[in-house]
Structure formats: C-alpha cells, structure tokens
Design a protein around this motif. Sequence first.
Motif, PDB file in Angstrom:
ATOM      1  N   ILE A  77       0.831  -1.211   0.000  1.00 10.73           N
ATOM      2  CA  ILE A  77       0.000   0.000   0.000  1.00 10.73           C
ATOM      3  C   ILE A  77       0.862   1.255   0.000  1.00 10.73           C
ATOM      4  O   ILE A  77       0.623   2.192  -0.762  1.00 10.73           O
ATOM      5  N   ARG A  78       1.861   1.291   0.856  1.00  8.45           N
ATOM      6  CA  ARG A  78       2.715   2.478   0.969  1.00  8.45           C
ATOM      7  C   ARG A  78       4.175   2.039   1.103  1.00  8.45           C
ATOM      8  O   ARG A  78       4.637   1.758   2.212  1.00  8.45           O
ATOM      9  N   PRO A  79       4.900   1.958  -0.005  1.00 11.43           N
ATOM     10  CA  PRO A  79       6.282   1.447   0.028  1.00 11.43           C
ATOM     11  C   PRO A  79       7.201   2.271   0.925  1.00 11.43           C
ATOM     12  O   PRO A  79       7.139   3.501   0.955  1.00 11.43           O
ATOM     13  N   SER A  80       8.043   1.541   1.652  1.00 10.87           N
ATOM     14  CA  SER A  80       9.005   2.157   2.555  1.00 10.87           C
ATOM     15  C   SER A  80      10.183   1.191   2.714  1.00 10.87           C
ATOM     16  O   SER A  80       9.996  -0.027   2.689  1.00 10.87           O
ATOM     17  N   LEU A  81      11.371   1.725   2.885  1.00  9.51           N
ATOM     18  CA  LEU A  81      12.541   0.870   3.055  1.00  9.51           C
ATOM     19  C   LEU A  81      12.478   0.070   4.349  1.00  9.51           C
ATOM     20  O   LEU A  81      12.801  -1.121   4.374  1.00  9.51           O
ATOM     21  N   LEU A  82      12.061   0.703   5.438  1.00 13.00           N
ATOM     22  CA  LEU A  82      11.989   0.022   6.726  1.00 13.00           C
ATOM     23  C   LEU A  82      10.966  -1.105   6.695  1.00 13.00           C
ATOM     24  O   LEU A  82      11.245  -2.225   7.123  1.00 13.00           O
ATOM     25  N   VAL A  83       9.792  -0.830   6.164  1.00 15.01           N
ATOM     26  CA  VAL A  83       8.748  -1.852   6.110  1.00 15.01           C
ATOM     27  C   VAL A  83       9.163  -2.981   5.168  1.00 15.01           C
ATOM     28  O   VAL A  83       8.911  -4.153   5.454  1.00 15.01           O
ATOM     29  N   PHE A  84       9.807  -2.647   4.062  1.00 14.06           N
ATOM     30  CA  PHE A  84      10.281  -3.688   3.146  1.00 14.06           C
ATOM     31  C   PHE A  84      11.294  -4.593   3.832  1.00 14.06           C
ATOM     32  O   PHE A  84      11.236  -5.819   3.694  1.00 14.06           O
ATOM     33  N   THR A  85      12.217  -4.014   4.576  1.00 14.02           N
ATOM     34  CA  THR A  85      13.226  -4.802   5.274  1.00 14.02           C
ATOM     35  C   THR A  85      12.587  -5.709   6.315  1.00 14.02           C
ATOM     36  O   THR A  85      12.911  -6.900   6.407  1.00 14.02           O
ATOM     37  N   LEU A  86      11.676  -5.169   7.112  1.00  8.95           N
ATOM     38  CA  LEU A  86      11.000  -5.982   8.126  1.00  8.95           C
ATOM     39  C   LEU A  86      10.154  -7.079   7.490  1.00  8.95           C
ATOM     40  O   LEU A  86      10.114  -8.215   7.984  1.00  8.95           O
ATOM     41  N   ALA A  87       9.476  -6.753   6.390  1.00 10.75           N
ATOM     42  CA  ALA A  87       8.661  -7.757   5.698  1.00 10.75           C
ATOM     43  C   ALA A  87       9.536  -8.856   5.115  1.00 10.75           C
ATOM     44  O   ALA A  87       9.174 -10.036   5.162  1.00 10.75           O
ATOM     45  N   LEU A  88      10.688  -8.496   4.561  1.00 13.25           N
ATOM     46  CA  LEU A  88      11.603  -9.501   4.014  1.00 13.25           C
ATOM     47  C   LEU A  88      12.129 -10.413   5.114  1.00 13.25           C
ATOM     48  O   LEU A  88      12.208 -11.637   4.936  1.00 13.25           O
ATOM     49  N   MET A  89      12.465  -9.844   6.264  1.00 12.61           N
ATOM     50  CA  MET A  89      12.949 -10.654   7.377  1.00 12.61           C
ATOM     51  C   MET A  89      11.856 -11.584   7.897  1.00 12.61           C
ATOM     52  O   MET A  89      12.103 -12.774   8.144  1.00 12.61           O
ATOM     53  N   ALA A  90      10.641 -11.068   8.051  1.00 14.54           N
ATOM     54  CA  ALA A  90       9.533 -11.900   8.527  1.00 14.54           C
ATOM     55  C   ALA A  90       9.192 -12.994   7.513  1.00 14.54           C
ATOM     56  O   ALA A  90       8.881 -14.120   7.893  1.00 14.54           O
ATOM     57  N   THR A  91       9.271 -12.671   6.236  1.00 14.33           N
ATOM     58  CA  THR A  91       9.003 -13.666   5.201  1.00 14.33           C
ATOM     59  C   THR A  91      10.066 -14.753   5.212  1.00 14.33           C
ATOM     60  O   THR A  91       9.743 -15.945   5.098  1.00 14.33           O
ATOM     61  N   SER A  92      11.316 -14.382   5.368  1.00 22.78           N
ATOM     62  CA  SER A  92      12.396 -15.372   5.426  1.00 22.78           C
ATOM     63  C   SER A  92      12.218 -16.314   6.612  1.00 22.78           C
ATOM     64  O   SER A  92      12.356 -17.531   6.475  1.00 22.78           O
ATOM     65  N   ILE A  93      11.898 -15.754   7.752  1.00 22.93           N
ATOM     66  CA  ILE A  93      11.688 -16.580   8.940  1.00 22.93           C
ATOM     67  C   ILE A  93      10.452 -17.448   8.769  1.00 22.93           C
ATOM     68  O   ILE A  93      10.452 -18.630   9.110  1.00 22.93           O
ATOM     69  N   GLY A  94       9.381 -16.896   8.225  1.00 22.62           N
ATOM     70  CA  GLY A  94       8.144 -17.646   8.059  1.00 22.62           C
ATOM     71  C   GLY A  94       8.266 -18.807   7.096  1.00 22.62           C
ATOM     72  O   GLY A  94       7.686 -19.869   7.310  1.00 22.62           O
ATOM     73  N   VAL A  95       9.022 -18.628   6.014  1.00 22.79           N
ATOM     74  CA  VAL A  95       9.182 -19.715   5.046  1.00 22.79           C
ATOM     75  C   VAL A  95       9.940 -20.879   5.673  1.00 22.79           C
ATOM     76  O   VAL A  95       9.602 -22.041   5.457  1.00 22.79           O
ATOM     77  N   VAL A  96      10.941 -20.587   6.460  1.00 24.77           N
ATOM     78  CA  VAL A  96      11.732 -21.653   7.070  1.00 24.77           C
ATOM     79  C   VAL A  96      11.005 -22.280   8.256  1.00 24.77           C
ATOM     80  O   VAL A  96      11.079 -23.486   8.463  1.00 24.77           O
ATOM     81  N   MET A  97      10.256 -21.480   9.013  1.00 29.90           N
ATOM     82  CA  MET A  97       9.639 -21.963  10.248  1.00 29.90           C
ATOM     83  C   MET A  97       8.201 -22.432  10.054  1.00 29.90           C
ATOM     84  O   MET A  97       7.341 -22.176  10.891  1.00 29.90           O
ATOM     85  N   TYR A  98       7.914 -23.127   8.982  1.00 25.90           N
ATOM     86  CA  TYR A  98       6.665 -23.852   8.763  1.00 25.90           C
ATOM     87  C   TYR A  98       5.437 -22.983   8.492  1.00 25.90           C
ATOM     88  O   TYR A  98       4.337 -23.518   8.450  1.00 25.90           O
ATOM     89  N   ASN A  99       5.544 -21.694   8.353  1.00 31.65           N
ATOM     90  CA  ASN A  99       4.410 -20.844   7.999  1.00 31.65           C
ATOM     91  C   ASN A  99       4.497 -20.510   6.509  1.00 31.65           C
ATOM     92  O   ASN A  99       4.508 -19.354   6.105  1.00 31.65           O
ATOM     93  N   ASN A 100       4.505 -21.545   5.676  1.00 28.19           N
ATOM     94  CA  ASN A 100       4.798 -21.402   4.257  1.00 28.19           C
ATOM     95  C   ASN A 100       3.721 -20.659   3.488  1.00 28.19           C
ATOM     96  O   ASN A 100       4.031 -19.854   2.615  1.00 28.19           O
ATOM     97  N   ASN A 101       2.454 -20.937   3.753  1.00 31.06           N
ATOM     98  CA  ASN A 101       1.385 -20.374   2.932  1.00 31.06           C
ATOM     99  C   ASN A 101       1.343 -18.853   3.009  1.00 31.06           C
ATOM    100  O   ASN A 101       1.373 -18.164   1.988  1.00 31.06           O
ATOM    101  N   LEU A 102       1.260 -18.321   4.212  1.00 31.57           N
ATOM    102  CA  LEU A 102       1.189 -16.873   4.358  1.00 31.57           C
ATOM    103  C   LEU A 102       2.497 -16.200   3.952  1.00 31.57           C
ATOM    104  O   LEU A 102       2.495 -15.127   3.350  1.00 31.57           O
ATOM    105  N   SER A 103       3.616 -16.829   4.248  1.00 26.67           N
ATOM    106  CA  SER A 103       4.907 -16.239   3.903  1.00 26.67           C
ATOM    107  C   SER A 103       5.145 -16.234   2.398  1.00 26.67           C
ATOM    108  O   SER A 103       5.750 -15.303   1.870  1.00 26.67           O
ATOM    109  N   ALA A 104       4.678 -17.248   1.705  1.00 27.68           N
ATOM    110  CA  ALA A 104       4.822 -17.264   0.246  1.00 27.68           C
ATOM    111  C   ALA A 104       3.965 -16.175  -0.391  1.00 27.68           C
ATOM    112  O   ALA A 104       4.384 -15.515  -1.349  1.00 27.68           O
TER     113      ALA A 104
END
Length: 126
Positions: free
Chosen positions: A80-107
């Motif tokens: 909705i509103r691109p930002s460097l900080l939010v992108f970084t946090l989203a990338l980190m949460a996505t990386s953790i989620g893909v590895v830690m069994y939360n594949n559907n939402l993280s993908a």
Amino acid sequence: MAYRNFLPSSRAANVIIALGAFALGWAIYMRYALVEQSAIGLACRGMETMTCETREMVITLYGYSVFGIAAISLAVIQFIRPSLLVFTLALMATSIGVVMYNNNLSALAAGLLLISFARPWRGATA
C-alpha cells in the motif's frame, strides 16, 4: 508529478540483503539445530536455560502462525505504501516464516513484496 517505482539504492540494498540473510540464518539455525532435534527436546524437559526457553517460544509462535501473519501484514503495508523500513522488516519476517513452517502466508507475502517493486514510491529522488 510522476513518482519513480520503489527501488532501494545500492547502499540500502546491501543493508537489506545483510538483514535478510541474518534472519534466514537465524531461522535455519532455530529449525534444524533446536526445534527439530529430538535430543534437544528431551534435554529441555527439566531445564530452564535460555536455549530451551527460546525453543519453546519459537514453537509457541509457530503454533499461532505469528511468523506468517507478521510477514503478510507487513507485506500488505509495503504494497500500500512502500518504505525501506517496512520492506526490510517484511523480508525478514518472510524469510523466517518460510523456514519456520508458515509457508502459505509467507509465500503470499513474498509475492506481494515482489509486486511492491512496481508501486510508485514517494521517497524516491528523481
């Protein structure tokens, strides 16, 4: 006034890549060294160490899909509103989620992060 698409500078991209790699490495360590090891689970039965408490916290967070929910919510905010900080946090949460069994939402969050590169960005310099 036309805005440029969301694209971090090379310096910001290096920081984003380093933080994303750190989050991915932490998630891989937690999953394969602490969560999936049955010997660690048996050793943590009667102990109150920081490693055992961290393991229990990660297992509890996985049970509530916190990693996937955090990834998708941050990715929607980024879309909705691109930002460097939010992108970084989203990338980190996505990386953790893909590895830690939360594949559907993280993908889904990873897909939204890719699409966010096509969004106009107010923070861009022309």
